[in-house]
Design a protein around this motif. Structure first.
Motif, PDB file in Angstrom:
ATOM      1  N   VAL A  23       0.840  -1.192   0.000  1.00 34.09           N
ATOM      2  CA  VAL A  23       0.000   0.000   0.000  1.00 34.09           C
ATOM      3  C   VAL A  23       0.878   1.246   0.000  1.00 34.09           C
ATOM      4  CG1 VAL A  23      -1.912  -1.155   1.140  1.00 34.09           C
ATOM      5  CG2 VAL A  23      -0.215   0.041   2.511  1.00 34.09           C
ATOM      6  N   ALA A  24       0.306   2.348  -0.475  1.00 31.13           N
ATOM      7  CA  ALA A  24       1.027   3.611  -0.546  1.00 31.13           C
ATOM      8  C   ALA A  24       0.350   4.636   0.351  1.00 31.13           C
ATOM      9  CB  ALA A  24       1.035   4.113  -1.986  1.00 31.13           C
ATOM     10  N   MET A  25       1.152   5.530   0.939  1.00 27.54           N
ATOM     11  CA  MET A  25       0.568   6.611   1.714  1.00 27.54           C
ATOM     12  C   MET A  25       0.112   7.683   0.731  1.00 27.54           C
ATOM     13  SD  MET A  25       1.897   9.043   4.805  1.00 27.54           S
ATOM     14  CE  MET A  25       2.824   7.730   5.497  1.00 27.54           C
ATOM     15  N   ARG A  26      -1.108   8.155   0.931  1.00 28.52           N
ATOM     16  CA  ARG A  26      -1.699   9.157   0.066  1.00 28.52           C
ATOM     17  C   ARG A  26      -2.245  10.285   0.938  1.00 28.52           C
ATOM     18  NH1 ARG A  26      -3.187   6.482  -4.883  1.00 28.52           N
ATOM     19  NH2 ARG A  26      -2.660   4.305  -4.756  1.00 28.52           N
ATOM     20  N   ILE A  27      -2.555  11.409   0.289  1.00 27.61           N
ATOM     21  CA  ILE A  27      -3.167  12.532   0.991  1.00 27.61           C
ATOM     22  C   ILE A  27      -4.487  12.837   0.315  1.00 27.61           C
ATOM     23  CG2 ILE A  27      -2.953  14.965   1.611  1.00 27.61           C
ATOM     24  CD1 ILE A  27       0.071  14.574   1.649  1.00 27.61           C
ATOM     25  N   CYS A  41      -4.337   0.984  -1.443  1.00 30.07           N
ATOM     26  CA  CYS A  41      -3.770   0.092  -2.449  1.00 30.07           C
ATOM     27  C   CYS A  41      -3.496   0.898  -3.714  1.00 30.07           C
ATOM     28  CB  CYS A  41      -4.764  -1.035  -2.744  1.00 30.07           C
ATOM     29  SG  CYS A  41      -4.205  -2.188  -4.022  1.00 30.07           S
ATOM     30  N   SER A  42      -2.541   0.448  -4.511  1.00 26.82           N
ATOM     31  CA  SER A  42      -2.254   1.156  -5.760  1.00 26.82           C
ATOM     32  C   SER A  42      -3.440   1.080  -6.715  1.00 26.82           C
ATOM     33  CB  SER A  42      -0.998   0.595  -6.412  1.00 26.82           C
ATOM     34  OG  SER A  42      -1.144  -0.786  -6.639  1.00 26.82           O
ATOM     35  N   TYR A  43      -4.354   0.136  -6.482  1.00 26.76           N
ATOM     36  CA  TYR A  43      -5.561   0.033  -7.304  1.00 26.76           C
ATOM     37  C   TYR A  43      -6.785   0.625  -6.592  1.00 26.76           C
ATOM     38  CZ  TYR A  43      -3.236  -2.737 -10.803  1.00 26.76           C
ATOM     39  OH  TYR A  43      -2.413  -3.137 -11.799  1.00 26.76           O
ATOM     40  N   TYR A  44      -6.534   1.456  -5.572  1.00 24.89           N
ATOM     41  CA  TYR A  44      -7.613   2.061  -4.800  1.00 24.89           C
ATOM     42  C   TYR A  44      -8.573   2.808  -5.724  1.00 24.89           C
ATOM     43  CZ  TYR A  44      -9.895   4.800  -1.180  1.00 24.89           C
ATOM     44  OH  TYR A  44     -10.823   5.369  -0.356  1.00 24.89           O
ATOM     45  N   ARG A  45      -9.865   2.555  -5.547  1.00 27.07           N
ATOM     46  CA  ARG A  45     -10.960   3.175  -6.312  1.00 27.07           C
ATOM     47  C   ARG A  45     -10.978   2.794  -7.785  1.00 27.07           C
ATOM     48  NH1 ARG A  45     -13.534   8.577  -4.206  1.00 27.07           N
ATOM     49  NH2 ARG A  45     -13.549   8.044  -2.036  1.00 27.07           N
ATOM     50  N   ARG A  46     -10.393   1.700  -8.154  1.00 24.97           N
ATOM     51  CA  ARG A  46     -10.510   1.194  -9.515  1.00 24.97           C
ATOM     52  C   ARG A  46     -11.490   0.026  -9.508  1.00 24.97           C
ATOM     53  NH1 ARG A  46      -4.267   1.042 -11.597  1.00 24.97           N
ATOM     54  NH2 ARG A  46      -3.901   3.260 -11.422  1.00 24.97           N
ATOM     55  N   PRO A  47     -12.073  -0.281 -10.665  1.00 21.36           N
ATOM     56  CA  PRO A  47     -13.018  -1.405 -10.706  1.00 21.36           C
ATOM     57  C   PRO A  47     -12.347  -2.708 -10.268  1.00 21.36           C
ATOM     58  CG  PRO A  47     -13.120  -0.124 -12.727  1.00 21.36           C
ATOM     59  CD  PRO A  47     -11.960   0.409 -11.947  1.00 21.36           C
ATOM     60  N   ALA A  49     -11.275  -3.674  -7.472  1.00 23.68           N
ATOM     61  CA  ALA A  49     -10.164  -3.543  -6.531  1.00 23.68           C
ATOM     62  C   ALA A  49     -10.663  -3.822  -5.117  1.00 23.68           C
ATOM     63  CB  ALA A  49      -9.567  -2.144  -6.613  1.00 23.68           C
ATOM     64  N   TYR A  50      -9.735  -4.143  -4.215  1.00 22.24           N
ATOM     65  CA  TYR A  50     -10.097  -4.376  -2.824  1.00 22.24           C
ATOM     66  C   TYR A  50     -10.365  -3.068  -2.089  1.00 22.24           C
ATOM     67  CZ  TYR A  50      -8.840  -9.250  -3.273  1.00 22.24           C
ATOM     68  OH  TYR A  50      -8.799 -10.551  -3.644  1.00 22.24           O
ATOM     69  N   ASN A  51      -9.861  -1.959  -2.615  1.00 21.56           N
ATOM     70  CA  ASN A  51     -10.046  -0.634  -2.021  1.00 21.56           C
ATOM     71  C   ASN A  51      -9.577  -0.580  -0.578  1.00 21.56           C
ATOM     72  OD1 ASN A  51     -11.016   0.614  -4.326  1.00 21.56           O
ATOM     73  ND2 ASN A  51     -13.094  -0.034  -3.908  1.00 21.56           N
ATOM     74  N   TYR A  52      -8.380  -1.099  -0.346  1.00 22.79           N
ATOM     75  CA  TYR A  52      -7.774  -1.033   0.981  1.00 22.79           C
ATOM     76  C   TYR A  52      -7.662   0.429   1.376  1.00 22.79           C
ATOM     77  CZ  TYR A  52      -4.381  -1.554   4.754  1.00 22.79           C
ATOM     78  OH  TYR A  52      -3.744  -1.520   5.955  1.00 22.79           O
ATOM     79  N   PHE A  53      -8.129   0.757   2.566  1.00 22.79           N
ATOM     80  CA  PHE A  53      -8.115   2.136   3.046  1.00 22.79           C
ATOM     81  C   PHE A  53      -7.919   2.129   4.541  1.00 22.79           C
ATOM     82  CE2 PHE A  53     -10.198   5.718   5.007  1.00 22.79           C
ATOM     83  CZ  PHE A  53      -9.741   6.793   4.255  1.00 22.79           C
ATOM     84  N   LYS A  54      -6.953   2.899   5.022  1.00 24.45           N
ATOM     85  CA  LYS A  54      -6.750   3.030   6.463  1.00 24.45           C
ATOM     86  C   LYS A  54      -6.262   4.446   6.745  1.00 24.45           C
ATOM     87  CE  LYS A  54      -4.667   1.096  10.505  1.00 24.45           C
ATOM     88  NZ  LYS A  54      -4.298  -0.146  11.123  1.00 24.45           N
ATOM     89  N   CYS A  55      -7.003   5.162   7.592  1.00 25.17           N
ATOM     90  CA  CYS A  55      -6.608   6.529   7.964  1.00 25.17           C
ATOM     91  C   CYS A  55      -5.308   6.480   8.746  1.00 25.17           C
ATOM     92  CB  CYS A  55      -7.684   7.187   8.811  1.00 25.17           C
ATOM     93  SG  CYS A  55      -9.149   7.604   7.870  1.00 25.17           S
ATOM     94  N   MET A  56      -4.435   7.440   8.467  1.00 29.85           N
ATOM     95  CA  MET A  56      -3.151   7.524   9.168  1.00 29.85           C
ATOM     96  C   MET A  56      -3.210   8.496  10.340  1.00 29.85           C
ATOM     97  SD  MET A  56      -1.127   5.465   7.711  1.00 29.85           S
ATOM     98  CE  MET A  56       0.462   6.023   8.271  1.00 29.85           C
TER      99      MET A  56
END
Length: 111
Positions: A23-27, A41-47, A49-56
């Motif tokens: 996973v990558a840190m994003r803002i 995830c690098s595929y976050y919000r793509r069709p 995709a697992y849409n891994y998301f965790k607030c930092m």
């Protein structure tokens, strides 16, 4: 996996999505979450995709700061649109000028 430390999430090299990608840190730049860091995830919000998301971290910005930053982003986008339109107009005028010069040269040599 991610480790908790005094309320802030630490990321190590092994933080992975369920799809197997690191996973990558994003803002976030949305109006509601302006400036919030998250892991995705690098595929976050793509069709498909697992849409891994965790607030930092917690949202850092006061609502007034959010509105100011959103206004700045709108102005930057507006400026980019205006610059693109200006380049299109300049190109159009160059083409018209080239056609006029071509017609003048052709008329001069034909007559």
């Amino acid at each position: 996996m991610a480790m908790e430390n005094d309320g802030a999430t630490q990321v190590n090299e092994q933080t992975m999505c369920m799809c197997g990608r690191i996973v990558a840190m994003r803002i976030a730049w949305t109006e509601n979450n302006m400036g919030m860091r998250f892991l995705g995830c690098s595929y976050y919000r793509r069709p498909n995709a697992y849409n891994y998301f965790k607030c930092m971290d917690l949202p850092l910005l006061h609502p007034r700061y959010k509105s100011v930053i959103n206004g700045l982003l709108r102005n930057a986008n507006r400026k980019a649109v205006l610059e693109k339109e200006w380049k299109r107009i300049v190109l159009y005028h160059r083409i018209v000028l080239a056609m006029v010069v071509l017609v003048v040269v052709l008329v001069h040599y034909v007559l």
